[in-house]
Design an enzyme around this catalytic site. Structure first.
Site, PDB file in Angstrom:
ATOM      1  N   HIS A   1      -7.082  -0.072  -4.074  1.00  0.00           N
ATOM      2  CA  HIS A   1      -7.111  -0.840  -2.777  1.00  0.00           C
ATOM      3  C   HIS A   1      -6.811  -0.096  -1.639  1.00  0.00           C
ATOM      4  O   HIS A   1      -6.463  -0.511  -0.463  1.00  0.00           O
ATOM      5  CB  HIS A   1      -6.013  -2.035  -3.060  1.00  0.00           C
ATOM      6  CG  HIS A   1      -4.420  -1.787  -3.186  1.00  0.00           C
ATOM      7  ND1 HIS A   1      -3.801  -2.751  -2.813  1.00  0.00           N
ATOM      8  CD2 HIS A   1      -4.120  -0.562  -3.762  1.00  0.00           C
ATOM      9  CE1 HIS A   1      -2.557  -1.919  -3.215  1.00  0.00           C
ATOM     10  NE2 HIS A   1      -2.983  -0.831  -3.699  1.00  0.00           N
ATOM     11  N   HIS A   2      -6.357   1.285  -1.908  1.00  0.00           N
ATOM     12  CA  HIS A   2      -6.222   2.145  -0.755  1.00  0.00           C
ATOM     13  C   HIS A   2      -7.470   2.853   0.242  1.00  0.00           C
ATOM     14  O   HIS A   2      -7.452   3.590   0.966  1.00  0.00           O
ATOM     15  CB  HIS A   2      -5.387   3.162  -1.007  1.00  0.00           C
ATOM     16  CG  HIS A   2      -3.872   2.698  -1.425  1.00  0.00           C
ATOM     17  ND1 HIS A   2      -3.333   1.771  -0.668  1.00  0.00           N
ATOM     18  CD2 HIS A   2      -3.219   2.995  -2.662  1.00  0.00           C
ATOM     19  CE1 HIS A   2      -2.152   1.591  -1.352  1.00  0.00           C
ATOM     20  NE2 HIS A   2      -2.157   2.045  -2.521  1.00  0.00           N
ATOM     21  N   CYS A   3      -8.759   2.490  -0.562  1.00  0.00           N
ATOM     22  CA  CYS A   3     -10.102   3.149  -0.250  1.00  0.00           C
ATOM     23  C   CYS A   3     -10.758   2.144   0.616  1.00  0.00           C
ATOM     24  O   CYS A   3     -10.912   1.031   0.171  1.00  0.00           O
ATOM     25  CB  CYS A   3     -10.814   3.436  -1.528  1.00  0.00           C
ATOM     26  SG  CYS A   3     -12.166   4.440  -0.980  1.00  0.00           S
TER      27      CYS A   3
ATOM     28  N   ASN B   1      -4.134  -1.225   2.218  1.00  0.00           N
ATOM     29  CA  ASN B   1      -4.853  -1.029   3.296  1.00  0.00           C
ATOM     30  C   ASN B   1      -6.452  -0.711   3.371  1.00  0.00           C
ATOM     31  O   ASN B   1      -6.893  -0.604   4.404  1.00  0.00           O
ATOM     32  CB  ASN B   1      -4.102   0.011   4.002  1.00  0.00           C
ATOM     33  CG  ASN B   1      -4.088   1.456   3.028  1.00  0.00           C
ATOM     34  OD1 ASN B   1      -4.100   1.270   2.015  1.00  0.00           O
ATOM     35  ND2 ASN B   1      -4.368   2.693   3.699  1.00  0.00           N
TER      36      ASN B   1
ATOM     37  N   GLN C   1       0.852  -1.817   0.176  1.00  0.00           N
ATOM     38  CA  GLN C   1      -0.096  -2.682   1.031  1.00  0.00           C
ATOM     39  C   GLN C   1      -1.407  -2.119   0.567  1.00  0.00           C
ATOM     40  O   GLN C   1      -1.695  -0.965   0.669  1.00  0.00           O
ATOM     41  CB  GLN C   1       0.459  -2.082   2.309  1.00  0.00           C
ATOM     42  CG  GLN C   1      -0.590  -2.545   3.486  1.00  0.00           C
ATOM     43  CD  GLN C   1      -0.534  -1.963   4.826  1.00  0.00           C
ATOM     44  OE1 GLN C   1       0.119  -1.210   4.960  1.00  0.00           O
ATOM     45  NE2 GLN C   1      -1.487  -2.285   5.760  1.00  0.00           N
TER      46      GLN C   1
END
Length: 325
Positions: free
Chosen positions: A141-143, A185, A183
């Site tokens: 979920h950070h990509c 992001n 988070q």
């Protein structure tokens, strides 16, 4: 849409649990330089086999996402950047990777991540067909479309949702419930101005990535303090999951079920017990299943040796309660 192998229907006898031995990253011990347990996905499957929940021939075999699949979200420029080992070293936070020939990095580091990404896309379609699906990997979920980070090289959550929007009639709204300690992001940047996607994110407000711009995409933001414990956490998750699904009934829920909320996690900074994690997953699945909303779960972060056992226990609990099966 382009031709893809990721939407081919698996045998009907298979459970909608997606995995491949190719998920696991092993390379001369280099993977041990990151706190992530790069073999945790295989351990989850081993525990589930020991408990007789599944067998090899009942698992849906994940396929590697091709460049064409990845280009549904990623820019060609970003995919070309991954041909530089130092870029991959930065994204995976394993500095020695920078000194390896890129063909080795592609095979030993990126292929496992591409296979997990293919698994998430496959599980999206399976969730619609069967009502639920679990990819034993994924949750990067950070990509976002043009930038990786935090061990996330491909935007599998964004890809799964965009594939469904493009290929499955009647899918026009999605809700992301991101309960990893960090988070999310990446998907937030990707869906910043997309009103079809509702994002709920519950995370430790003091840790990576602290992406203020991406926060603008969150419809339901729950920022936690250091050391948040079970009672407060579960109450917040329950209240906000119910609230999110009452506010908008999506055609699919993508549930990012990170286990880095576990007490003692070196990166998460929260203090949730193993039982609290099992209960959390139960809360999310109950909310989805009672409303008959298809749910796709990905396993995301979790940086202790114990996490594989907890993920397996949670899947067993969902089965025992009749929430999956």
């Amino acid at each position: 849409p382009h031709r893809t192998a990721l939407y081919e229907a698996p045998p009907s006898a298979c459970w909608p649990i997606v995995y491949s031995p190719d998920y696991n990253i092993t390379f001369m011990g280099l993977e041990k330089l990151h706190p992530f347990d790069a073999g945790k996905w295989g351990k989850v499957i081993e525990f589930l086999k020991e408990e007789k929940l599944i067998a090899d021939d009942l698992i849906v075999q994940a396929r590697e996402a091709t460049d064409e699949d990845l280009l549904v979200v990623h820019t060609r420029r970003y995919l070309n950047k991954l041909k530089w080992s130092f870029v991959v070293a930065t994204i995976t936070e394993i500095p020695p990777v920078a000194f390896l020939p890129n063909f080795v990095v592609q095979r030993r580091v990126l292929k496992p991540l591409r296979t997990q990404t293919g698994g998430t896309i496959m599980a999206g379609k399976l969730a619609l067909d069967r009502g639920w699906a679990i990819n034993v990997g994924g949750g990067f979920h950070h990509c976002s479309s043009d930038k990786g980070g935090g061990f996330c090289a491909y935007a599998d959550i964004t890809l799964a949702i965009k594939f469904l929007f493009e290929r499955v009639q009647g899918v026009s709204k999605a809700t992301i419930i991101d309960l990893d300690a960090h988070q999310g992001n990446g998907h937030e940047r990707d869906f910043m101005d997309d009103h079809r996607v509702y994002i709920m994110d519950v995370y430790n407000r003091y840790i990576y990535p602290g992406d203020g711009f991406a926060k603008r995409a969150i419809k339901r933001k729950v920022e936690l303090e250091w050391g948040t414990e079970d009672t407060e956490y579960l109450q917040k998750v329950h209240t906000h999951v119910e609230g999110a699904l009452n506010e908008l009934k999506p055609d699919i829920i993508v549930y990012n079920a990170g286990t880095d909320i576990l007490d003692g996690d070196p990166l998460g900074g929260l203090a949730i017990s193993p039982q609290g994690i099992v209960k959390r997953d139960e809360v999310v699945f109950k909310a989805a299943r009672s409303r008959r909303i298809p749910i796709l779960m990905v396993t995301s972060g979790g940086y202790q040796k114990k996490t594989a056992r907890i993920i397996a226990d949670s899947i067993l609990n969902l089965h025992n309660l009749g929430l999956i099966g």
